[in-house]
Design a protein around this motif. Structure first.
Motif, mmCIF file in Angstrom:
data_model
loop_
_atom_site.group_PDB
_atom_site.id
_atom_site.type_symbol
_atom_site.label_atom_id
_atom_site.label_comp_id
_atom_site.label_asym_id
_atom_site.label_seq_id
_atom_site.Cartn_x
_atom_site.Cartn_y
_atom_site.Cartn_z
ATOM 1 N N ASP A 76 7.059 2.981 -1.703
ATOM 2 C CA ASP A 76 7.807 1.733 -1.540
ATOM 3 C C ASP A 76 7.162 0.766 -0.534
ATOM 4 O O ASP A 76 7.779 -0.228 -0.170
ATOM 5 C CB ASP A 76 9.245 2.046 -1.122
ATOM 6 N N LYS A 77 5.955 1.059 -0.070
ATOM 7 C CA LYS A 77 5.286 0.122 0.846
ATOM 8 C C LYS A 77 4.386 -0.808 0.047
ATOM 9 O O LYS A 77 3.698 -0.361 -0.884
ATOM 10 C CB LYS A 77 4.437 0.900 1.859
ATOM 11 N N LYS A 78 4.356 -2.062 0.460
ATOM 12 C CA LYS A 78 3.490 -3.018 -0.239
ATOM 13 C C LYS A 78 2.070 -2.898 0.289
ATOM 14 O O LYS A 78 1.848 -2.964 1.511
ATOM 15 C CB LYS A 78 4.019 -4.445 -0.035
ATOM 16 N N ILE A 79 1.124 -2.728 -0.606
ATOM 17 C CA ILE A 79 -0.283 -2.697 -0.220
ATOM 18 C C ILE A 79 -1.001 -3.824 -0.965
ATOM 19 O O ILE A 79 -0.921 -3.918 -2.200
ATOM 20 C CB ILE A 79 -0.930 -1.333 -0.539
ATOM 21 N N ALA A 80 -1.655 -4.684 -0.195
ATOM 22 C CA ALA A 80 -2.398 -5.798 -0.802
ATOM 23 C C ALA A 80 -3.770 -5.280 -1.209
ATOM 24 O O ALA A 80 -4.484 -4.706 -0.386
ATOM 25 C CB ALA A 80 -2.545 -6.928 0.208
ATOM 26 N N CYS A 96 -0.014 -5.297 -4.707
ATOM 27 C CA CYS A 96 -0.114 -6.725 -5.008
ATOM 28 C C CYS A 96 -1.601 -7.047 -5.024
ATOM 29 O O CYS A 96 -2.284 -6.977 -4.003
ATOM 30 C CB CYS A 96 0.631 -7.523 -3.944
ATOM 31 N N ILE A 97 -2.111 -7.359 -6.219
ATOM 32 C CA ILE A 97 -3.566 -7.399 -6.432
ATOM 33 C C ILE A 97 -4.052 -8.836 -6.541
ATOM 34 O O ILE A 97 -3.482 -9.660 -7.260
ATOM 35 C CB ILE A 97 -3.925 -6.628 -7.725
ATOM 36 N N TYR A 98 -5.176 -9.101 -5.846
ATOM 37 C CA TYR A 98 -5.833 -10.407 -5.992
ATOM 38 C C TYR A 98 -7.325 -10.190 -6.223
ATOM 39 O O TYR A 98 -7.976 -9.455 -5.470
ATOM 40 C CB TYR A 98 -5.628 -11.265 -4.733
ATOM 41 N N ASP A 99 -7.845 -10.821 -7.244
ATOM 42 C CA ASP A 99 -9.301 -10.865 -7.450
ATOM 43 C C ASP A 99 -9.637 -12.276 -7.922
ATOM 44 O O ASP A 99 -8.976 -12.800 -8.824
ATOM 45 C CB ASP A 99 -9.758 -9.844 -8.502
ATOM 46 N N PRO A 100 -10.657 -12.907 -7.322
ATOM 47 C CA PRO A 100 -10.939 -14.302 -7.683
ATOM 48 C C PRO A 100 -11.445 -14.511 -9.111
ATOM 49 O O PRO A 100 -11.393 -15.627 -9.627
ATOM 50 C CB PRO A 100 -12.012 -14.726 -6.667
ATOM 51 N N GLN A 101 -11.964 -13.472 -9.776
ATOM 52 C CA GLN A 101 -12.545 -13.685 -11.112
ATOM 53 C C GLN A 101 -11.947 -12.847 -12.219
ATOM 54 O O GLN A 101 -12.110 -13.170 -13.395
ATOM 55 C CB GLN A 101 -14.068 -13.426 -11.073
ATOM 56 N N VAL A 102 -11.295 -11.758 -11.860
ATOM 57 C CA VAL A 102 -10.807 -10.878 -12.930
ATOM 58 C C VAL A 102 -9.483 -11.394 -13.486
ATOM 59 O O VAL A 102 -8.566 -11.734 -12.739
ATOM 60 C CB VAL A 102 -10.647 -9.427 -12.422
ATOM 61 N N GLU A 123 1.945 -6.112 -8.998
ATOM 62 C CA GLU A 123 2.041 -7.564 -9.103
ATOM 63 C C GLU A 123 0.614 -8.097 -8.982
ATOM 64 O O GLU A 123 -0.181 -7.559 -8.201
ATOM 65 C CB GLU A 123 2.892 -8.073 -7.930
ATOM 66 N N ILE A 124 0.298 -9.135 -9.765
ATOM 67 C CA ILE A 124 -1.050 -9.698 -9.680
ATOM 68 C C ILE A 124 -0.895 -11.161 -9.310
ATOM 69 O O ILE A 124 -0.121 -11.889 -9.953
ATOM 70 C CB ILE A 124 -1.794 -9.535 -11.020
ATOM 71 N N VAL A 125 -1.574 -11.578 -8.258
ATOM 72 C CA VAL A 125 -1.362 -12.936 -7.754
ATOM 73 C C VAL A 125 -2.690 -13.680 -7.671
ATOM 74 O O VAL A 125 -3.755 -13.096 -7.858
ATOM 75 C CB VAL A 125 -0.672 -12.904 -6.369
ATOM 76 N N SER A 126 -2.590 -14.987 -7.375
ATOM 77 C CA SER A 126 -3.813 -15.790 -7.452
ATOM 78 C C SER A 126 -4.347 -16.221 -6.088
ATOM 79 O O SER A 126 -5.204 -17.093 -6.021
ATOM 80 C CB SER A 126 -3.565 -17.001 -8.349
ATOM 81 N N ASP A 127 -3.851 -15.648 -5.004
ATOM 82 C CA ASP A 127 -4.471 -15.938 -3.704
ATOM 83 C C ASP A 127 -4.217 -14.806 -2.716
ATOM 84 O O ASP A 127 -3.274 -14.015 -2.872
ATOM 85 C CB ASP A 127 -3.990 -17.279 -3.141
#
Ligand SMILES: NC(=O)c1ccc[n+]([C@@H]2O[C@H](COP(=O)([O-])OP(=O)(O)OC[C@H]3O[C@@H](n4cnc5c(N)ncnc54)[C@H](O)[C@@H]3O)[C@@H](O)[C@H]2O)c1
Ligand SMILES: O=c1ccn([C@@H]2O[C@H](COP(=O)(O)OP(=O)(O)O[C@H]3O[C@H](CO)[C@@H](O)[C@H](O)[C@H]3O)[C@@H](O)[C@H]2O)c(=O)[nH]1
Length: 475
Positions: free
Chosen positions: A331-335, A368-374, A407-411
């Motif tokens: 239940d912990k958020k990991i970026a 919560c995942i961020y990748d600039p190109q994928v 969750e996939i985010v853009s920044d």
């Protein structure tokens, strides 16, 4: 097959490349750029991919590639799904299709799946006439050319063929640079005339001393061997990173110290969260399979260790996160910063991030995942595939986990807000210049960073209040 005395090979005027992927697209765009007198057609059965090559948004992200493609596209570079026609009119045909690890039947999990190569050979035999040079560009197990030759030699039209091996050594993220100035181009073959026909193409921009010619089998085997040696260096330094963490040595200092020995050299000694990409694991497993096939179990075991060490490195990283976060990430958020297997590519094949995310999800972390190109769709696809664990369907529990915990985010900022920890999994340049003060403010405390690439190592993160963990050193 032909011999030199039977046929005189004219200079190549028309090339067809079967497979418009990470290799076929860039390599053919470079040939078209450097050889304006040669007409190059890149074909694929995937019509959507061909449409992308003909659009403004190319199917792969690769620095500098867009300009190289646009320079020749429509002039002497064409992307088309008309496979038969392009093969029929070409003097030289490159086979650049995928050769993934087989996931069924004999050799499953190790051997290369050569189904697509064989289909290409059969198609070439079916639609060809006259004489053609067939070039193996895909990475293949040694002696594949034997099968290709056997199929081609039975072409009912009476067409004749020479088969060459010309493995590709470009790395993703630097494909254009690598193609412009390769360390070497390797051409293996039996007919001197055919070899020279391909040498003359590369000689348009590659210095002659870098054009190496060998027999067919040495060329095929050199590709697998090069990847095995490169991956072995990464696994070797990663194994030392574990020892560094136990002894207060610093793996980057050790790498620098050993890399200055000219016999060792400084490249491919960057400790990381584990190597990924479509090639290293696949090619080593293929080498392992070949060694077993040829009755060399000791050699097979030696190379298999490179892959095992890579798996260990990924597991070690997850264990460290869980242990440090007070033995639970539930239940912990990991970026997750970065999902591609390395920077400057949108390719996620075998990315370490896939396995690390899977293991964190199994610990019930919220990612919560961020990748600039994928592409976000690709991330979901990769995670669904790995959670299937070989089954044909995603279980309801895994589907739920994916829906609730990913969750996939853009920044970067959104990814990190309210997170307990950040895990850096790709070394994107933009990560080092993030606004860490405001990111720290927005995170749960204590705020942890697990840097799987050591790209934030030199930043004053402790001063901002972060608890920072890298690979292969302790602070
Ligand atoms: N990706 C790399 O950086 C890299 C570098 C060097 C060598 N290689 C090797 O090059 C080969 C290709 O790799 P890739 O990454 O370009 O693969 P890819 O999956 O990106 O591209 C292969 C393409 O071939 C097409 N294809 C398959 N069968 C076909 C057929 N019968 N007719 C027409 N098209 C067909 C597929 O639709 C796909 O678009 C592999 O053997 C790989 O190991 C890859
Ligand atoms: O010191 C290093 C170097 C690389 N890596 C990782 O290793 C993987 C592979 O990197 P790299 O080799 O740069 O990219 P690829 O595109 O996979 O290229 C390899 O695989 C290609 C396909 O066969 C070959 O053509 C190339 O020569 C070979 O470098 C990536 O996850 C990197 O992050 C490290 O962890 N540490």
């Amino acid at each position: 097959m032909t011999t030199d005395s039977q046929i005189t090979i004219a200079p190549v005027r028309k090339i067809c490349c079967i497979g418009a992927g990470y290799v076929g697209g860039p390599t053919m765009a470079m040939i078209a750029k450097q050889c304006p007198d040669i007409q190059v057609k890149v074909v694929d059965i995937n019509e959507a991919r061909i449409a992308q090559w003909n659009s403004d948004t190319l199917p792969i992200y690769e620095p500098g590639l867009h300009d190289v493609v646009v320079e020749s596209r429509g002039r002497n570079l064409h992307f088309t799904a008309e496979v038969d026609e392009a093969i029929a009119e070409a003097d030289m045909i490159f086979i650049s299709v995928n050769t993934p690890t087989k996931d069924f039947g004999v050799g499953a999990g190790r051997a290369a799946n050569l189904e697509f190569i064989e289909k290409c050979a059969r198609k070439i035999a079916e639609v060809s006439s006259g004489h053609k040079i067939v070039v193996e560009k895909s990475t293949l197990p040694v002696r594949t050319a034997e099968a290709v030759k056997a199929i081609l030699s039975r072409a009912s039209s009476g067409a004749t063929f020479d088969v060459l091996s010309n493995p590709e050594f470009l790395a993703e993220g630097t494909a254009v640079e690598d193609l412009l100035a390769p360390d070497r181009v390797l051409i293996g073959g039996e007919s001197e005339q055919a070899i020279q026909a391909l040498v003359e193409i590369y000689a348009n921009w590659v210095p002659r001393e870098r054009l190496l010619t060998t027999n067919l089998w040495s060329s095929e085997l050199s590709k697998l061997t090069a990847n095995a040696f490169l991956a072995q260096r990464v696994s070797s330094i990663n194994s030392i990173s574990a020892l560094c963490e136990a002894t207060e040595a610093d793996v980057d200092e050790v790498a620098m110290a050993i890399g200055t020995d000219s016999r060792i050299g400084p490249k491919f000694l960057k400790s990381s969260v584990g190597f990924g990409g479509s090639c290293f694991q696949k090619d080593i497993l293929n080498l392992v399979y070949l060694c077993e096939f040829f009755g060399l179990p000791e050699v097979a075991e030696y190379w298999e260790q490179v892959v095992k060490m890579n798996d260990y490195q990924k597991q070690r990283f997850v264990h460290r996160i869980v242990r440090t976060l007070f033995n639970t990430v539930s239940d912990k958020k990991i970026a997750i910063w970065g999902f591609a297997f390395k920077k400057d590519t949108n390719d996620t094949r075998e990315s370490a991030a896939i396995y690390i995310c899977r293991d964190l999800l199994r610990e019930k972390a919220k990612l919560c995942i961020y990748d600039p190109q994928v592409n976000p769709e690709q991330i979901r696809k990769d995670l669904a595939a790995v959670l299937k664990n070989g089954d044909s369907e995603l279980s309801q529990a895994s589907a739920q986990l994916l829906a609730d915990n990913v969750e996939i985010v853009s920044d970067l900022k959104t990814a990190s807000k309210d997170a307990h920890a950040i895990a850096v999994l790709t070394e994107w340049d933009e990560f080092a210049t993030a606004d860490f003060a405001s990111i720290h403010d927005s995170m749960k405390k204590p705020a942890f960073i697990f840097d799987g690439r050591n790209v934030l190592k030199e930043l004053p993160l402790a001063e901002l209040g972060f608890e920072y963990h890298g690979i292969g050193f302790r602070r």
